[in-house]
Each structure stands twice: as structure tokens, then as C-alpha cells.
Scaffold this motif. Structure first.
Motif, PDB file in Angstrom:
ATOM      1  N   ILE A  99       0.842  -1.205   0.000  1.00  0.00           N
ATOM      2  CA  ILE A  99       0.000   0.000   0.000  1.00  0.00           C
ATOM      3  C   ILE A  99       0.869   1.244   0.000  1.00  0.00           C
ATOM      4  CG2 ILE A  99      -1.609   1.344   1.417  1.00  0.00           C
ATOM      5  CD1 ILE A  99      -2.841  -1.384   2.260  1.00  0.00           C
ATOM      6  N   LEU A 100       1.880   1.264   0.860  1.00  0.00           N
ATOM      7  CA  LEU A 100       2.765   2.422   0.935  1.00  0.00           C
ATOM      8  C   LEU A 100       3.501   2.632  -0.388  1.00  0.00           C
ATOM      9  CD1 LEU A 100       3.745   4.638   2.820  1.00  0.00           C
ATOM     10  CD2 LEU A 100       5.546   3.096   3.583  1.00  0.00           C
ATOM     11  N   ASN A 101       3.958   1.551  -0.994  1.00  0.00           N
ATOM     12  CA  ASN A 101       4.643   1.648  -2.277  1.00  0.00           C
ATOM     13  C   ASN A 101       3.702   2.190  -3.356  1.00  0.00           C
ATOM     14  OD1 ASN A 101       6.894   1.301  -4.017  1.00  0.00           O
ATOM     15  ND2 ASN A 101       5.947  -0.559  -4.822  1.00  0.00           N
ATOM     16  N   GLY A 102       2.466   1.716  -3.360  1.00  0.00           N
ATOM     17  CA  GLY A 102       1.501   2.196  -4.342  1.00  0.00           C
ATOM     18  C   GLY A 102       1.181   3.674  -4.171  1.00  0.00           C
ATOM     19  N   ILE A 103       1.032   4.097  -2.951  1.00  0.00           N
ATOM     20  CA  ILE A 103       0.748   5.513  -2.676  1.00  0.00           C
ATOM     21  C   ILE A 103       1.925   6.380  -3.107  1.00  0.00           C
ATOM     22  CG2 ILE A 103       0.382   7.201  -0.821  1.00  0.00           C
ATOM     23  CD1 ILE A 103      -1.227   5.012   0.623  1.00  0.00           C
ATOM     24  N   SER A 104       3.143   5.900  -2.873  1.00  0.00           N
ATOM     25  CA  SER A 104       4.322   6.718  -3.197  1.00  0.00           C
ATOM     26  C   SER A 104       4.463   6.961  -4.703  1.00  0.00           C
ATOM     27  CB  SER A 104       5.590   6.078  -2.644  1.00  0.00           C
ATOM     28  OG  SER A 104       5.880   4.871  -3.311  1.00  0.00           O
ATOM     29  N   THR A 105       3.870   6.125  -5.534  1.00  0.00           N
ATOM     30  CA  THR A 105       3.971   6.309  -6.985  1.00  0.00           C
ATOM     31  C   THR A 105       2.990   7.357  -7.512  1.00  0.00           C
ATOM     32  OG1 THR A 105       2.392   4.535  -7.475  1.00  0.00           O
ATOM     33  CG2 THR A 105       4.732   3.933  -7.323  1.00  0.00           C
ATOM     34  N   LEU A 106       2.047   7.807  -6.689  1.00  0.00           N
ATOM     35  CA  LEU A 106       1.045   8.777  -7.144  1.00  0.00           C
ATOM     36  C   LEU A 106       1.634  10.169  -7.369  1.00  0.00           C
ATOM     37  CD1 LEU A 106      -1.966   7.778  -4.884  1.00  0.00           C
ATOM     38  CD2 LEU A 106      -1.577   7.171  -7.280  1.00  0.00           C
ATOM     39  N   ASP A 107       2.663  10.503  -6.608  1.00  0.00           N
ATOM     40  CA  ASP A 107       3.383  11.776  -6.767  1.00  0.00           C
ATOM     41  C   ASP A 107       2.470  13.000  -6.676  1.00  0.00           C
ATOM     42  OD1 ASP A 107       5.844  13.085  -6.971  1.00  0.00           O
ATOM     43  OD2 ASP A 107       5.555  13.440  -9.110  1.00  0.00           O
ATOM     44  N   THR A 108       1.569  12.985  -5.702  1.00  0.00           N
ATOM     45  CA  THR A 108       0.731  14.151  -5.419  1.00  0.00           C
ATOM     46  C   THR A 108       1.109  14.686  -4.043  1.00  0.00           C
ATOM     47  OG1 THR A 108      -1.014  12.884  -4.348  1.00  0.00           O
ATOM     48  CG2 THR A 108      -1.186  13.165  -6.742  1.00  0.00           C
ATOM     49  N   LYS A 112       2.421  12.274  -1.015  1.00  0.00           N
ATOM     50  CA  LYS A 112       3.720  12.536  -0.394  1.00  0.00           C
ATOM     51  C   LYS A 112       3.573  12.705   1.117  1.00  0.00           C
ATOM     52  CE  LYS A 112       5.809  14.612  -4.472  1.00  0.00           C
ATOM     53  NZ  LYS A 112       6.260  15.837  -5.118  1.00  0.00           N
ATOM     54  N   PHE A 113       2.488  13.379   1.532  1.00  0.00           N
ATOM     55  CA  PHE A 113       2.224  13.557   2.954  1.00  0.00           C
ATOM     56  C   PHE A 113       1.992  12.209   3.635  1.00  0.00           C
ATOM     57  CE2 PHE A 113      -0.921  13.916   6.362  1.00  0.00           C
ATOM     58  CZ  PHE A 113      -0.230  14.719   7.254  1.00  0.00           C
ATOM     59  N   ILE A 114       1.163  11.365   3.018  1.00  0.00           N
ATOM     60  CA  ILE A 114       0.859  10.054   3.602  1.00  0.00           C
ATOM     61  C   ILE A 114       2.125   9.219   3.740  1.00  0.00           C
ATOM     62  CG2 ILE A 114      -0.309   7.847   3.156  1.00  0.00           C
ATOM     63  CD1 ILE A 114      -2.579   9.544   1.871  1.00  0.00           C
ATOM     64  N   VAL A 115       2.923   9.175   2.699  1.00  0.00           N
ATOM     65  CA  VAL A 115       4.164   8.383   2.736  1.00  0.00           C
ATOM     66  C   VAL A 115       5.111   8.933   3.792  1.00  0.00           C
ATOM     67  CG1 VAL A 115       6.212   7.737   1.410  1.00  0.00           C
ATOM     68  CG2 VAL A 115       3.953   7.588   0.362  1.00  0.00           C
ATOM     69  N   ARG A 116       5.272  10.249   3.839  1.00  0.00           N
ATOM     70  CA  ARG A 116       6.168  10.869   4.826  1.00  0.00           C
ATOM     71  C   ARG A 116       5.709  10.546   6.252  1.00  0.00           C
ATOM     72  NH1 ARG A 116       5.641  15.870   3.403  1.00  0.00           N
ATOM     73  NH2 ARG A 116       4.160  16.434   5.022  1.00  0.00           N
ATOM     74  N   GLU A 117       4.406  10.677   6.509  1.00  0.00           N
ATOM     75  CA  GLU A 117       3.894  10.414   7.855  1.00  0.00           C
ATOM     76  C   GLU A 117       4.001   8.933   8.213  1.00  0.00           C
ATOM     77  OE1 GLU A 117       2.819  12.681  10.292  1.00  0.00           O
ATOM     78  OE2 GLU A 117       3.940  13.884   8.866  1.00  0.00           O
ATOM     79  N   ALA A 118       3.740   8.053   7.251  1.00  0.00           N
ATOM     80  CA  ALA A 118       3.862   6.615   7.515  1.00  0.00           C
ATOM     81  C   ALA A 118       5.302   6.250   7.842  1.00  0.00           C
ATOM     82  CB  ALA A 118       3.372   5.817   6.307  1.00  0.00           C
ATOM     83  N   ARG A 119       6.238   6.780   7.088  1.00  0.00           N
ATOM     84  CA  ARG A 119       7.650   6.490   7.352  1.00  0.00           C
ATOM     85  C   ARG A 119       8.086   7.054   8.691  1.00  0.00           C
ATOM     86  NH1 ARG A 119       9.509   7.415   1.195  1.00  0.00           N
ATOM     87  NH2 ARG A 119       9.103   5.300   0.498  1.00  0.00           N
ATOM     88  N   ARG A 120       7.581   8.241   9.026  1.00  0.00           N
ATOM     89  CA  ARG A 120       7.919   8.845  10.329  1.00  0.00           C
ATOM     90  C   ARG A 120       7.371   7.970  11.459  1.00  0.00           C
ATOM     91  NH1 ARG A 120       5.521  12.135  13.981  1.00  0.00           N
ATOM     92  NH2 ARG A 120       3.637  12.395  12.759  1.00  0.00           N
TER      93      ARG A 120
END
Length: 123
Positions: A99-108, A112-120
Motif C-alpha cells: 500500500i505504501l509503495n503504491g501511494i508513493s507512486t502517485l506523486d501528489t 507525499k504527505f501520507i508516505v512521509r507520515e507513515a515512514r515517520r
């Protein structure tokens, strides 16, 4: 003080450890040694060890999260959880990564916010 806390993990009776005391012990953990000793000496012997481990893996506190993952490893090593539980944990981790990988490919901006917060949250 450090040695006294480790000794407490060695002599505590897991059947008599209530949720309030357990939470106090968890929030007082301030180093890797104590986190690991708590798991190796006490927590894996509790009746609800698997449920606790899953819950603690999702907590944001560094040492409590460490305790959760270490407890899962100990339960696997001691064969206290079975193949079904291991497969469920693995599936959750893999699905979350997909899911995280799929979201990161959207490039919006939102993705970007979702991926950054998930990684944090995960680190």
C-alpha cells in the motif's frame, strides 16, 4: 537502579502482573538492555503475550515498539505462536508495504504527505 529493574523482570510472576503495573514498567523502559530483558525474562510467559506484542508493535514509543517486535521474535523462537499467527503478521507487513509503495507512486501532495507520515511513524 538498572540492575534492580532487570532483577524485577527475573522474579516477577507473570500471572500477577496487572495491566496498570505492566504499563508503568513499559513506559519506564529507557534502554535496549532493559527492553530485551523484560521480554526474555518475563513478557513471553504471559498468557496474552501475542496480543500484547501486536499492540506494542503499533505504539509510537521507541522502546515499547522494540519490546513488541522482540516479543514476537521470542514467541516464534519458543513456538508459543503457530504458523497461522506468523503468516498473519507477515501478510500484514507485506500488505502495508504494498500500500505504501503504491501511494508513493502517485506523486501528489497528499500522497507525499501520507508516505512521509507513515515512514515517520514506522521509524
Amino acid at each position: 537502579m538498572h540492575e534492580a529493574r532487570i532483577l524485577a523482570t527475573m522474579i516477577a510472576d507473570p500471572r500477577k502482573l496487572d495491566d496498570k503495573v505492566l504499563e508503568e514498567w513499559l513506559t519506564d523502559v529507557d534502554n535496549w538492555d532493559l527492553a530485551d530483558q523484560l521480554v526474555l525474562n518475563l513478557l513471553w510467559r504471559m498468557n496474552n503475550a501475542f496480543e500484547n506484542a501486536v499492540e506494542w508493535c503499533q505504539r509510537p514509543e521507541e522502546y515499547i515498539k522494540r519490546i513488541g517486535y522482540a516479543l514476537l521474535a521470542k514467541l516464534v523462537w519458543r513456538n508459543k505462536i503457530g504458523k497461522d499467527e506468523i503468516e498473519a503478521i507477515t501478510s500484514l507487513i507485506i500488505e502495508g508495504a504494498r500500500i505504501l509503495n503504491g501511494i508513493s507512486t502517485l506523486d501528489t501532495t497528499g500522497s507525499k504527505f501520507i508516505v512521509r507520515e507513515a515512514r515517520r511513524y514506522l521509524t
